[in-house]
Design a protein around this motif. Structure first.
Motif, PDB file in Angstrom:
ATOM      1  N   VAL A  81       0.730  -1.304   0.037  1.00 55.78           N
ATOM      2  CA  VAL A  81      -0.049   0.165  -0.059  1.00 55.78           C
ATOM      3  C   VAL A  81       0.922   1.270  -0.062  1.00 55.78           C
ATOM      4  O   VAL A  81       0.325   2.388  -0.191  1.00 55.78           O
ATOM      5  CB  VAL A  81      -0.972   0.028   1.226  1.00 55.78           C
ATOM      6  CG1 VAL A  81      -2.267  -1.163   0.940  1.00 55.78           C
ATOM      7  CG2 VAL A  81      -0.327  -0.377   2.663  1.00 55.78           C
ATOM      8  N   GLU A  82       1.934   1.367   0.484  1.00 56.02           N
ATOM      9  CA  GLU A  82       3.026   2.172   0.457  1.00 56.02           C
ATOM     10  C   GLU A  82       4.384   1.826   0.323  1.00 56.02           C
ATOM     11  O   GLU A  82       4.714   1.126   1.009  1.00 56.02           O
ATOM     12  CB  GLU A  82       2.731   3.191   1.491  1.00 56.02           C
ATOM     13  CG  GLU A  82       3.282   4.463   1.552  1.00 56.02           C
ATOM     14  CD  GLU A  82       3.095   5.531   2.691  1.00 56.02           C
ATOM     15  OE1 GLU A  82       3.741   6.593   2.731  1.00 56.02           O
ATOM     16  OE2 GLU A  82       2.332   4.972   3.381  1.00 56.02           O
ATOM     17  N   VAL A  83       5.160   2.602  -0.457  1.00 53.03           N
ATOM     18  CA  VAL A  83       6.641   2.503  -0.513  1.00 53.03           C
ATOM     19  C   VAL A  83       7.536   3.397   0.222  1.00 53.03           C
ATOM     20  O   VAL A  83       7.341   4.487  -0.188  1.00 53.03           O
ATOM     21  CB  VAL A  83       7.207   2.051  -1.721  1.00 53.03           C
ATOM     22  CG1 VAL A  83       8.822   1.801  -2.138  1.00 53.03           C
ATOM     23  CG2 VAL A  83       6.319   0.859  -2.532  1.00 53.03           C
ATOM     24  N   LYS A  84       8.215   3.278   1.095  1.00 49.34           N
ATOM     25  CA  LYS A  84       8.985   4.264   1.827  1.00 49.34           C
ATOM     26  C   LYS A  84      10.727   3.810   1.561  1.00 49.34           C
ATOM     27  O   LYS A  84      10.882   2.859   2.211  1.00 49.34           O
ATOM     28  CB  LYS A  84       8.719   4.291   3.331  1.00 49.34           C
ATOM     29  CG  LYS A  84       7.420   5.109   3.575  1.00 49.34           C
ATOM     30  CD  LYS A  84       7.386   6.355   3.343  1.00 49.34           C
ATOM     31  CE  LYS A  84       6.211   6.987   4.239  1.00 49.34           C
ATOM     32  NZ  LYS A  84       6.131   8.419   4.038  1.00 49.34           N
ATOM     33  N   ARG A  85      11.219   4.302   0.713  1.00 46.67           N
ATOM     34  CA  ARG A  85      12.494   3.693   0.340  1.00 46.67           C
ATOM     35  C   ARG A  85      13.681   3.769   1.512  1.00 46.67           C
ATOM     36  O   ARG A  85      14.419   2.911   1.693  1.00 46.67           O
ATOM     37  CB  ARG A  85      13.193   4.670  -0.671  1.00 46.67           C
ATOM     38  CG  ARG A  85      12.479   4.500  -2.059  1.00 46.67           C
ATOM     39  CD  ARG A  85      12.834   3.523  -2.885  1.00 46.67           C
ATOM     40  NE  ARG A  85      11.984   3.487  -4.028  1.00 46.67           N
ATOM     41  CZ  ARG A  85      11.600   2.363  -4.729  1.00 46.67           C
ATOM     42  NH1 ARG A  85      11.885   1.212  -4.138  1.00 46.67           N
ATOM     43  NH2 ARG A  85      11.047   2.441  -5.705  1.00 46.67           N
ATOM     44  N   SER A  86      13.456   4.613   2.399  1.00 47.45           N
ATOM     45  CA  SER A  86      14.274   4.735   3.577  1.00 47.45           C
ATOM     46  C   SER A  86      13.935   3.587   4.728  1.00 47.45           C
ATOM     47  O   SER A  86      14.546   3.289   5.587  1.00 47.45           O
ATOM     48  CB  SER A  86      14.269   5.952   4.231  1.00 47.45           C
ATOM     49  OG  SER A  86      12.814   6.308   4.816  1.00 47.45           O
ATOM     50  N   LEU A  87      12.450   3.135   4.697  1.00 49.35           N
ATOM     51  CA  LEU A  87      12.115   2.161   5.453  1.00 49.35           C
ATOM     52  C   LEU A  87      11.894   0.831   5.072  1.00 49.35           C
ATOM     53  O   LEU A  87      12.155  -0.135   5.638  1.00 49.35           O
ATOM     54  CB  LEU A  87      10.900   2.567   6.197  1.00 49.35           C
ATOM     55  CG  LEU A  87      11.005   3.912   7.135  1.00 49.35           C
ATOM     56  CD1 LEU A  87       9.477   4.395   7.438  1.00 49.35           C
ATOM     57  CD2 LEU A  87      11.822   3.684   8.306  1.00 49.35           C
ATOM     58  N   GLY A  88      11.125   0.662   3.910  1.00 55.49           N
ATOM     59  CA  GLY A  88      10.708  -0.723   3.434  1.00 55.49           C
ATOM     60  C   GLY A  88       9.200  -0.596   2.744  1.00 55.49           C
ATOM     61  O   GLY A  88       9.094   0.615   2.126  1.00 55.49           O
ATOM     62  N   VAL A  89       8.472  -1.289   2.804  1.00 55.25           N
ATOM     63  CA  VAL A  89       7.352  -1.364   2.319  1.00 55.25           C
ATOM     64  C   VAL A  89       6.083  -1.616   3.205  1.00 55.25           C
ATOM     65  O   VAL A  89       6.217  -2.492   4.116  1.00 55.25           O
ATOM     66  CB  VAL A  89       7.117  -2.188   1.052  1.00 55.25           C
ATOM     67  CG1 VAL A  89       8.024  -2.054  -0.071  1.00 55.25           C
ATOM     68  CG2 VAL A  89       7.173  -3.512   1.543  1.00 55.25           C
ATOM     69  N   PHE A  90       5.216  -0.823   3.026  1.00 58.38           N
ATOM     70  CA  PHE A  90       4.092  -1.359   4.074  1.00 58.38           C
ATOM     71  C   PHE A  90       2.885  -2.189   3.244  1.00 58.38           C
ATOM     72  O   PHE A  90       2.751  -1.878   2.297  1.00 58.38           O
ATOM     73  CB  PHE A  90       3.219   0.104   4.394  1.00 58.38           C
ATOM     74  CG  PHE A  90       4.010   1.019   5.422  1.00 58.38           C
ATOM     75  CD1 PHE A  90       3.851   0.885   6.861  1.00 58.38           C
ATOM     76  CD2 PHE A  90       4.818   1.960   4.919  1.00 58.38           C
ATOM     77  CE1 PHE A  90       4.598   1.557   7.611  1.00 58.38           C
ATOM     78  CE2 PHE A  90       5.805   2.538   5.963  1.00 58.38           C
ATOM     79  CZ  PHE A  90       5.430   2.338   7.267  1.00 58.38           C
ATOM     80  N   VAL A  91       2.491  -3.105   3.849  1.00 56.39           N
ATOM     81  CA  VAL A  91       1.563  -4.089   3.356  1.00 56.39           C
ATOM     82  C   VAL A  91       0.207  -4.276   3.976  1.00 56.39           C
ATOM     83  O   VAL A  91       0.275  -3.871   5.296  1.00 56.39           O
ATOM     84  CB  VAL A  91       2.202  -5.436   3.210  1.00 56.39           C
ATOM     85  CG1 VAL A  91       3.526  -5.517   2.263  1.00 56.39           C
ATOM     86  CG2 VAL A  91       2.480  -6.068   4.634  1.00 56.39           C
ATOM     87  N   ASP A  92      -0.930  -4.465   3.450  1.00 55.95           N
ATOM     88  CA  ASP A  92      -1.956  -4.704   4.160  1.00 55.95           C
ATOM     89  C   ASP A  92      -2.291  -6.051   4.473  1.00 55.95           C
ATOM     90  O   ASP A  92      -2.340  -7.211   3.386  1.00 55.95           O
ATOM     91  CB  ASP A  92      -3.239  -4.398   3.034  1.00 55.95           C
ATOM     92  CG  ASP A  92      -4.619  -4.581   3.536  1.00 55.95           C
ATOM     93  OD1 ASP A  92      -4.858  -4.986   4.658  1.00 55.95           O
ATOM     94  OD2 ASP A  92      -5.636  -4.155   2.842  1.00 55.95           O
ATOM     95  N   ILE A  93      -2.474  -6.419   5.597  1.00 57.10           N
ATOM     96  CA  ILE A  93      -2.506  -7.769   6.149  1.00 57.10           C
ATOM     97  C   ILE A  93      -4.017  -7.974   6.621  1.00 57.10           C
ATOM     98  O   ILE A  93      -4.325  -9.083   7.019  1.00 57.10           O
ATOM     99  CB  ILE A  93      -1.390  -8.149   7.392  1.00 57.10           C
ATOM    100  CG1 ILE A  93      -1.829  -7.482   8.550  1.00 57.10           C
ATOM    101  CG2 ILE A  93      -0.048  -7.788   6.880  1.00 57.10           C
ATOM    102  CD1 ILE A  93      -1.104  -7.930   9.700  1.00 57.10           C
ATOM    103  N   GLY A  94      -4.774  -7.041   6.321  1.00 53.98           N
ATOM    104  CA  GLY A  94      -6.227  -7.102   6.646  1.00 53.98           C
ATOM    105  C   GLY A  94      -6.721  -6.761   8.081  1.00 53.98           C
ATOM    106  O   GLY A  94      -7.724  -7.100   8.591  1.00 53.98           O
ATOM    107  N   ILE A  95      -5.712  -6.064   8.588  1.00 51.22           N
ATOM    108  CA  ILE A  95      -6.555  -5.333  10.067  1.00 51.22           C
ATOM    109  C   ILE A  95      -6.131  -3.944   9.642  1.00 51.22           C
ATOM    110  O   ILE A  95      -5.928  -3.478   8.535  1.00 51.22           O
ATOM    111  CB  ILE A  95      -5.351  -5.603  11.116  1.00 51.22           C
ATOM    112  CG1 ILE A  95      -4.084  -5.339  11.216  1.00 51.22           C
ATOM    113  CG2 ILE A  95      -5.562  -7.259  11.374  1.00 51.22           C
ATOM    114  CD1 ILE A  95      -3.315  -5.441  12.413  1.00 51.22           C
ATOM    115  N   GLN A  96      -6.785  -3.222  10.681  1.00 57.45           N
ATOM    116  CA  GLN A  96      -6.819  -1.652  10.518  1.00 57.45           C
ATOM    117  C   GLN A  96      -5.603  -0.964  10.100  1.00 57.45           C
ATOM    118  O   GLN A  96      -5.562   0.090   9.391  1.00 57.45           O
ATOM    119  CB  GLN A  96      -7.468  -0.893  11.699  1.00 57.45           C
ATOM    120  CG  GLN A  96      -7.878   0.299  11.438  1.00 57.45           C
ATOM    121  CD  GLN A  96      -9.010   0.751  12.640  1.00 57.45           C
ATOM    122  OE1 GLN A  96      -8.980   0.438  13.677  1.00 57.45           O
ATOM    123  NE2 GLN A  96      -9.799   1.802  12.609  1.00 57.45           N
TER     124      GLN A  96
END
Length: 112
Positions: A81-96
């Motif tokens: 759902v979002e890429v932050k090159r300095s951190l990594g990637v945010f993924v939707d696992i089905g929770i809020q």
């Protein structure tokens, strides 16, 4: 020996205390918050609740009754759902809350 609670796992916990904003759940050694917005039912003290544990935006261990697509012991294909090159990637696992997959856990050339 005390049973520790870990983010990414499912746990069955007992309602220890009730506050206006949520429930304090316990395994007898540690407490975690189940916010009312994350609860599917109304509970009384000593009720048992099956929850998924995760870290909230302040890094505190929290609980939700929403069962995620993945846990520490399982895997699945997830939507980024979002890429932050300095951190990594945010993924939707089905929770809020979207979960961070650290750049340290991604392949060396993930940014290319």
């Amino acid at each position: 020996m005390a049973s520790e609670l870990y983010a990414g796992e499912m746990a069955t916990l007992r309602v220890a205390r009730i506050q206006e904003y949520g429930y304090f759940l316990t395994n007898g050694f540690e407490d975690v918050m189940l916010h009312k917005k994350e609860a599917k039912n109304n509970y009384e003290e000593n009720d048992e609740v099956e929850v998924f544990l995760y870290h909230d935006h302040q890094g505190r261990l929290s609980a939700t009754e929403t069962i995620p697509t993945v846990t520490v012991d399982s895997f699945s294909i997830l939507k980024v759902v979002e890429v932050k090159r300095s951190l990594g990637v945010f993924v939707d696992i089905g929770i809020q809350k979207d979960m961070l997959l650290s750049k340290d856990d991604l392949p060396y050339d993930w940014a290319t």
